[in-house]
Write an enzyme that holds these catalytic residues in place. Structure first.
Site, PDB file in Angstrom:
ATOM      1  CE  LYS A  33     -22.531 -10.871  19.993  1.00  0.00           C
ATOM      2  NZ  LYS A  33     -21.371 -12.009  19.759  1.00  0.00           N
ATOM      3  N   GLY A 182      -2.381  -1.078   8.638  1.00  0.00           N
ATOM      4  CA  GLY A 182      -3.378  -0.918   7.692  1.00  0.00           C
ATOM      5  C   GLY A 182      -4.114   0.388   7.106  1.00  0.00           C
ATOM      6  CB  VAL A 185     -12.145   3.104   5.377  1.00  0.00           C
ATOM      7  CG1 VAL A 185     -12.754   4.271   4.452  1.00  0.00           C
ATOM      8  CG2 VAL A 185     -12.328   1.812   4.981  1.00  0.00           C
ATOM      9  CB  ALA A 316     -23.762   1.758   7.534  1.00  0.00           C
ATOM     10  CG  HIS A 441     -22.835  29.436  -8.976  1.00  0.00           C
ATOM     11  ND1 HIS A 441     -21.606  29.129  -9.020  1.00  0.00           N
ATOM     12  CD2 HIS A 441     -22.800  30.943  -8.929  1.00  0.00           C
ATOM     13  CE1 HIS A 441     -20.732  30.120  -9.249  1.00  0.00           C
ATOM     14  NE2 HIS A 441     -21.305  31.240  -8.954  1.00  0.00           N
TER      15      HIS A 441
HETATM   16  P1  NAI Z   1      -9.923  -2.042   4.670  1.00  0.00           P
HETATM   17  O1  NAI Z   1     -10.060  -3.324   3.981  1.00  0.00           O
HETATM   18  O2  NAI Z   1     -10.630  -0.790   4.389  1.00  0.00           O
HETATM   19  O3  NAI Z   1      -8.250  -1.654   4.964  1.00  0.00           O
HETATM   20  C1  NAI Z   1      -7.280  -2.574   5.504  1.00  0.00           C
HETATM   21  C2  NAI Z   1      -5.772  -2.355   5.002  1.00  0.00           C
HETATM   22  O4  NAI Z   1      -4.841  -2.972   5.755  1.00  0.00           O
HETATM   23  C3  NAI Z   1      -5.717  -2.744   3.481  1.00  0.00           C
HETATM   24  O5  NAI Z   1      -5.217  -1.765   2.693  1.00  0.00           O
HETATM   25  C4  NAI Z   1      -4.611  -3.937   3.355  1.00  0.00           C
HETATM   26  O6  NAI Z   1      -3.700  -3.892   2.458  1.00  0.00           O
HETATM   27  C5  NAI Z   1      -4.063  -3.509   4.805  1.00  0.00           C
HETATM   28  N1  NAI Z   1      -3.193  -4.815   5.510  1.00  0.00           N
HETATM   29  C6  NAI Z   1      -3.588  -6.041   5.694  1.00  0.00           C
HETATM   30  N2  NAI Z   1      -2.847  -6.601   6.354  1.00  0.00           N
HETATM   31  C7  NAI Z   1      -1.903  -5.869   6.481  1.00  0.00           C
HETATM   32  C8  NAI Z   1      -0.532  -6.101   7.171  1.00  0.00           C
HETATM   33  N3  NAI Z   1      -0.197  -7.298   7.773  1.00  0.00           N
HETATM   34  N4  NAI Z   1       0.244  -5.071   7.335  1.00  0.00           N
HETATM   35  C9  NAI Z   1       0.043  -4.009   6.922  1.00  0.00           C
HETATM   36  N5  NAI Z   1      -1.171  -3.842   6.098  1.00  0.00           N
HETATM   37  C10 NAI Z   1      -2.199  -4.599   6.081  1.00  0.00           C
HETATM   38  O7  NAI Z   1     -10.187  -2.321   6.402  1.00  0.00           O
HETATM   39  P2  NAI Z   1     -10.485  -1.437   7.527  1.00  0.00           P
HETATM   40  O8  NAI Z   1      -9.967  -0.202   7.418  1.00  0.00           O
HETATM   41  O9  NAI Z   1     -10.011  -2.286   8.742  1.00  0.00           O
HETATM   42  O10 NAI Z   1     -11.879  -1.147   7.599  1.00  0.00           O
HETATM   43  C11 NAI Z   1     -12.941  -2.379   7.705  1.00  0.00           C
HETATM   44  C12 NAI Z   1     -14.358  -2.246   7.078  1.00  0.00           C
HETATM   45  O11 NAI Z   1     -14.788  -1.153   7.611  1.00  0.00           O
HETATM   46  C13 NAI Z   1     -14.106  -1.913   5.558  1.00  0.00           C
HETATM   47  O12 NAI Z   1     -14.876  -2.753   4.961  1.00  0.00           O
HETATM   48  C14 NAI Z   1     -15.033  -0.408   5.356  1.00  0.00           C
HETATM   49  O13 NAI Z   1     -15.743  -0.637   4.313  1.00  0.00           O
HETATM   50  C15 NAI Z   1     -15.465  -0.183   6.730  1.00  0.00           C
HETATM   51  N6  NAI Z   1     -15.550   1.020   7.083  1.00  0.00           N
HETATM   52  C16 NAI Z   1     -16.073   1.986   6.192  1.00  0.00           C
HETATM   53  C17 NAI Z   1     -15.885   3.560   6.610  1.00  0.00           C
HETATM   54  C18 NAI Z   1     -16.486   4.314   5.587  1.00  0.00           C
HETATM   55  O14 NAI Z   1     -17.168   4.062   4.825  1.00  0.00           O
HETATM   56  N7  NAI Z   1     -16.023   5.546   5.672  1.00  0.00           N
HETATM   57  C19 NAI Z   1     -15.276   3.642   7.895  1.00  0.00           C
HETATM   58  C20 NAI Z   1     -14.781   2.609   8.427  1.00  0.00           C
HETATM   59  C21 NAI Z   1     -14.921   1.366   8.167  1.00  0.00           C
END
Ligand code: NAI
Length: 455
Positions: A33, A182, A185, A316, A441
């Site tokens: 979409k 938050g 990542v 992903a 190496h």
């Molecule tokens: P996340 O689940 O990685 O982190 C969210 C954080 O927010 C947690 O540490 C949590 O304790 C905190 N949090 C929750 N509520 C809160 C509040 N009210 N006040 C303060 N802190 C709070 O989620 P994020 O960073 O949004 O990423 C989402 C998804 O995207 C993840 O599942 C991740 O796997 C994926 N992603 C992966 C990447 C990579 O592989 N490099 C890069 C970007 C995203």
């Protein structure tokens, strides 16, 4: 026409499934979409890497003196950075369209809504006035940011004061003060970019550590690195309200505020299962996500799901593998999804690469394990390239079976090295077998060899 497979959603799970299925001879239609490539390609993994690469080059020009290189009048043109990012996205999106076409999959742009099963037992999906009929369907509608009921967040999103991963990538200026809600990542990668390009960044994290499930010691090293670079971290701080110019959080029962010109909301993502007609098929769900088994099947015959929609791993690369497993099972080839060797990377500088059990998860599962924990200073290449670097590498083995169960590292190139560790875990390699592997190496990857020889 009755398709063998309808794929709903053209992100990593959807486009890869469509490519594989069409390649194997299944008549396939994939419906998207917004834009092929999904969140990963359009507003996630890829665009953020383009921004972070610009920031890395800028950082090198600013801090080259310790390597004997001085540059003057360094400038970063954020508009150019965003324009380059858009070019990268455009190139890759057209690559996906090209690949789908080359494989013979039909790519449809529009919003697909499942309308149920017809008398012949085929699944029907409407896109506007067009109806597609398929023997199988793969649900791959992905995820969207969690928007908490915190006062001010909804209004902030509407006014542009609060941003999600989507809007922040297209910001037309560098905010003086950026507050990130938050420290996961998305929060850390964006904090890293805006710190490099000059914002005063504050990360407000509810837990007592950043980087979610990452090994605790590595999270602490990462945080120290970024504190040195000027990011402020408020740990154990729960955001209670957001209003123009400030973010208020609660710590130890007291309320404190931090100034913000922009706020990034990155507290996690949730599966997209509403408004797509999934309920017309009677697909079972749990906490808003579709339940899948190890063949990526749902509870309904011929209905499969892959990617963030099942809420299992939300990466992903997990989506790619889940998509392959689903297609193989549709083709009648038995294939199973395993989640024990999925690498994860945080693309900060230094990078964090992890796969398998951490000391914390292994202990919680009652696994009898041994851990090697070595400084990155055992890698000649690392020392040559990282003045004052404080990275580490940990390797965990299961003492009962002698196999490698976890590898965690914080260093440059971690993102490019960690797959080797995933291979070892996936193939249940023992420490003794790994010791026979010759590493090139000098490379930073040799740190894994150094670590296993301490055991
Ligand atoms: P996340 O689940 O990685 O982190 C969210 C954080 O927010 C947690 O540490 C949590 O304790 C905190 N949090 C929750 N509520 C809160 C509040 N009210 N006040 C303060 N802190 C709070 O989620 P994020 O960073 O949004 O990423 C989402 C998804 O995207 C993840 O599942 C991740 O796997 C994926 N992603 C992966 C990447 C990579 O592989 N490099 C890069 C970007 C995203």
């Amino acid at each position: 026409m009755i398709y063998d497979l309808i794929v709903l959603g053209g992100g990593p799970a959807g486009y890869l499934a469509a490519e594989r299925a069409a390649h194997e001879g299944l008549s396939t239609v994939v419906i998207e979409k917004r834009s092929f490539g999904g969140c990963c390609l359009n507003e996630g993994c890829i665009p953020s890497k383009a921004l972070l690469y610009s920031a890395k080059i800028y950082d090198y020009t600013k801090h080259g003196d310790k390597y004997g290189v001085t540059a003057e009048n360094q400038k970063i043109d954020h508009t150019k950075v965003v324009a380059r990012k858009n070019k990268v996205v455009k190139t890759l999106v057209s690559g996906i369209r090209g690949a789908l076409k080359a494989k013979g999959a039909v790519a449809v742009e529009g919003e697909g809504v499942i309308t149920g099963k017809n008398a012949a037992g085929n699944i029907t999906v409407a896109v506007g006035n067009d109806v597609y009929e398929g023997k199988h369907i793969l649900l791959a509608t992905g995820s969207m940011p969690v928007v908490p009921p915190i006062p001010g967040v909804k209004d902030g999103l509407a006014s542009g004061f609060v941003l999600t991963n989507r809007e922040i990538l297209d910001l037309d200026h560098i905010p003086e003060n950026l507050t990130v809600i938050g420290g996961g990542v998305i929060g850390l990668e964006m904090a890293s970019y805006f710190n490099s390009v000059g914002s005063k960044v504050t990360v407000v994290e509810m837990m007592d550590k950043i980087a979610g499930p990452t090994d605790r010691e590595i999270s602490e090293i990462l945080m120290k690195n970024y504190e040195k670079k000027g990011i402020e971290f408020c740990l154990g701080c729960k955001v209670v309200s957001v209003e123009n110019g400030t973010v208020t959080y609660e710590k130890d029962g007291k309320q404190e505020s931090v100034k913000a010109d922009k706020v990034l909301l990155s507290i996690g993502r949730r599966a997209v299962t509403q408004g797509v007609g999934i309920e017309t098929l009677g697909v079972a769900m749990e906490r808003g996500a579709v339940i899948t088994d190890r063949y990526m099947k749902t509870n309904v015959a011929n209905v499969y799901a892959a990617g963030d929609i099942n809420g299992k791993s939300m990466l992903a690369h997990t989506a790619y593998r889940e998509a392959e497993v689903a297609v193989n099972n549709i083709l009648g080839k038995k294939d199973t999804m395993r989640y024990n060797a999925i690498p994860s990377v945080i693309y900060t500088n230094p990078e964090v690469g992890s796969v398998g059990e951490t000391e914390q998860t292994a202990a919680a599962k009652g696994i009898d394990f041994a851990v090697a924990n070595v400084s990155m200073r055992y890698s000649g290449r690392y020392v040559a390239e990282n003045e004052g670097g404080d990275g580490i590498c940990k390797v965990l083995i299961n003492k009962k079976y002698g196999n490698v169960i976890g590898v965690h590292m914080i260093c440059n190139y971690a993102s490019e090295i960690i797959w080797g560790a995933a291979l070892a875990i996936e193939q249940e390699m023992t420490l003794e077998k790994m010791k026979e592997v010759v590493f090139p190496h000098p490379t930073v990857s040799e740190i894994i060899r150094e670590a296993i020889f301490t055991m």
